[in-house]
Design an enzyme around this catalytic site. Structure first.
Site, short mmCIF file in Angstrom:
data_model
loop_
_atom_site.label_atom_id
_atom_site.label_comp_id
_atom_site.label_asym_id
_atom_site.label_seq_id
_atom_site.Cartn_x
_atom_site.Cartn_y
_atom_site.Cartn_z
N TYR A 159 0.80 -1.22 0.00
CA TYR A 159 0.00 0.00 0.00
C TYR A 159 0.84 1.28 0.00
CZ TYR A 159 -3.92 -3.07 1.21
OH TYR A 159 -4.87 -4.05 1.22
N LYS A 167 3.65 -15.54 2.25
CA LYS A 167 3.63 -16.31 1.00
C LYS A 167 5.07 -16.61 0.63
CE LYS A 167 1.23 -18.13 -2.42
NZ LYS A 167 0.40 -19.33 -2.20
N ASP A 183 -2.87 -18.48 1.76
CA ASP A 183 -4.00 -19.20 1.20
C ASP A 183 -4.48 -20.29 2.16
OD1 ASP A 183 -1.49 -20.19 0.67
OD2 ASP A 183 -1.94 -20.93 -1.33
N ASP A 199 -5.25 -7.10 5.79
CA ASP A 199 -6.46 -6.41 5.33
C ASP A 199 -7.50 -7.42 4.88
OD1 ASP A 199 -8.25 -4.50 4.51
OD2 ASP A 199 -6.99 -3.67 2.93
N ASP A 258 -10.98 -9.22 7.21
CA ASP A 258 -12.34 -9.08 6.70
C ASP A 258 -12.99 -10.45 6.51
OD1 ASP A 258 -12.31 -6.37 6.79
OD2 ASP A 258 -12.13 -6.04 4.63
#
Length: 379
Positions: free
Chosen positions: A147, A207, A239, A263, A267
């Site tokens: 970001y 990852k 994942d 993020d 959620d």
């Protein structure tokens, strides 16, 4: 009587922001009276509300107020249907929220996810997947990664097909992700300290089978773990984590993540408690002079489809105010008073529209303002 003046910048923002902020301030005033506090709450525009009023998402007056404050209570900003009105770097999400995080060095995002027993029917998981309880804490690095890193651009390039004979101009978008050892170390310490105070388990998300940043993340987190021998560390690919959060959430205690992974996964976890309208968050910097400056905001967005209808769930904003009292002002009893009041009204059957379950009986659907009134009355 606590005579210390605690200065709070209240930035409601867009969409449902003003509605839920109003209820949070209502509850803070009830706590102020009950616990003998002195809260100086000053409101200022941010986001599209500020663009419409002063021409920019984070006006100088709002920024000055934030600099004078001890903490920021933030609502929500953004409106997708208006994005085309300003350049990308002037949109509220970048020009206001991300800028505030960067300016104040707010690198640690804490997002608790806890399913209350009275809302078990709102959880989409079968009862046997809830039987050990759902009580997670996401510790997310929020000042680096995808970001914030550059270059970030959209450009035109010449695309040559495999036969080499045809070509055309196409648009290509580029985002960059980058992290330093120092950035990983400081968020890792926050995560391990939090785990030490909870159930002493931490799951680090990456990852590392693909990404260079994740390889470094895993190496640094492993190094930091040696300073916390009482805490059990587990590494998990993002994942796999997404699947396990849904299949068996009770296995998790503290979940340590980079910016983007945190993020998304937090959620995903929001669904476990019935609504994103129940999830508060804290954005914290480095403690200074015994206090931690922070920006506190609900995990949800502006929800423009329900804005102005007095149906939004204000609990995430109210619980964010509780986190503010705890982390920036060290007022744990006052914070617990708010959290206990929220638990009480839920156990009494008060529900906003988003957390009503058809299987529940003896519930009372209430509006945004009625929920705020009930929580304030329960303080």
């Amino acid at each position: 009587m606590n005579t210390t003046v605690m200065k709070i910048a209240a930035l409601a923002g867009d969409g449902i922001g003003p509605e839920i902020m109003r209820e949070a301030i209502k509850v803070l005033r009830a706590v102020e009276k009950k616990h003998g506090l002195t809260l100086e709450i000053s409101e200022a525009p941010v986001g599209w509300a500020a663009i419409d009023k002063e021409g920019k998402a984070l006006p100088e007056g709002t920024l000055a107020l934030c600099k004078q404050a001890d903490a920021i209570l933030f609502g929500a900003v953004g409106s997708q249907h208006r994005d085309a009105e300003v350049p990308k770097d002037k949109r509220p999400e970048r020009a206001a929220l991300l800028r505030l995080r960067k300016l104040f060095g707010l690198f640690a995002n804490l997002r608790p996810v806890k399913l209350l027993p009275a809302l078990a029917s709102a959880c989409p998981l079968r009862p046997e997947r809830q039987d050990q309880g759902i009580d997670l804490l996401f510790v997310r690095e929020s000042a680096g990664g995808l970001y914030y890193a550059y270059p970030r651009k959209t450009e035109e390039v010449l695309e040559v097909k495999e036969d080499g004979a045809t070509a055309r101009r196409v648009r290509r978008a580029v985002d960059t992700t980058a992290m330093t050892t120092s950035e990983i170390e400081r968020i890792a310490h926050v995560g391990f300290r939090a785990a030490w105070l909870r159930r002493k388990r931490i799951t680090s998300i990456d990852k590392a089978n693909i990404l260079e940043t994740s390889i470094l993340w895993r190496e640094v987190v492993t190094d930091i773990s040696r300073q916390y021998p009482q805490v059990t560390l587990e590494h998990m690919l993002v994942d796999t984590a997404a699947m396990q959060i849904v299949l068996r959430p009770s296995q998790f205690d503290v979940i340590l993540c980079g910016n983007m992974f945190g993020d998304i996964l937090s959620d995903v976890a929001a669904a476990l408690v019935g609504s994103v309208g129940l999830l508060p968050s804290a954005n914290l910097g480095t403690p200074r002079r015994g206090r931690t400056f922070g920006l506190y905001e609900p995990a949800g967005g502006t929800a423009p489809d329900i804005a102005g209808k007095n149906v939004a769930n204000p609990m995430a904003q109210i619980l964010s105010a509780a986190l503010m009292l705890r982390y920036s002002f060290g007022l744990d009893p006052a914070a617990k008073a708010i959290e206990n009041a929220v638990d009480h009204v839920i156990s009494e059957g008060y529900r906003t529209k988003d957390i009503i379950s058809r299987t529940e009986t003896k519930i009372r659907q209430v509006s945004t303002s009625q929920m705020g009134d009930a929580i304030a009355a329960a303080i």
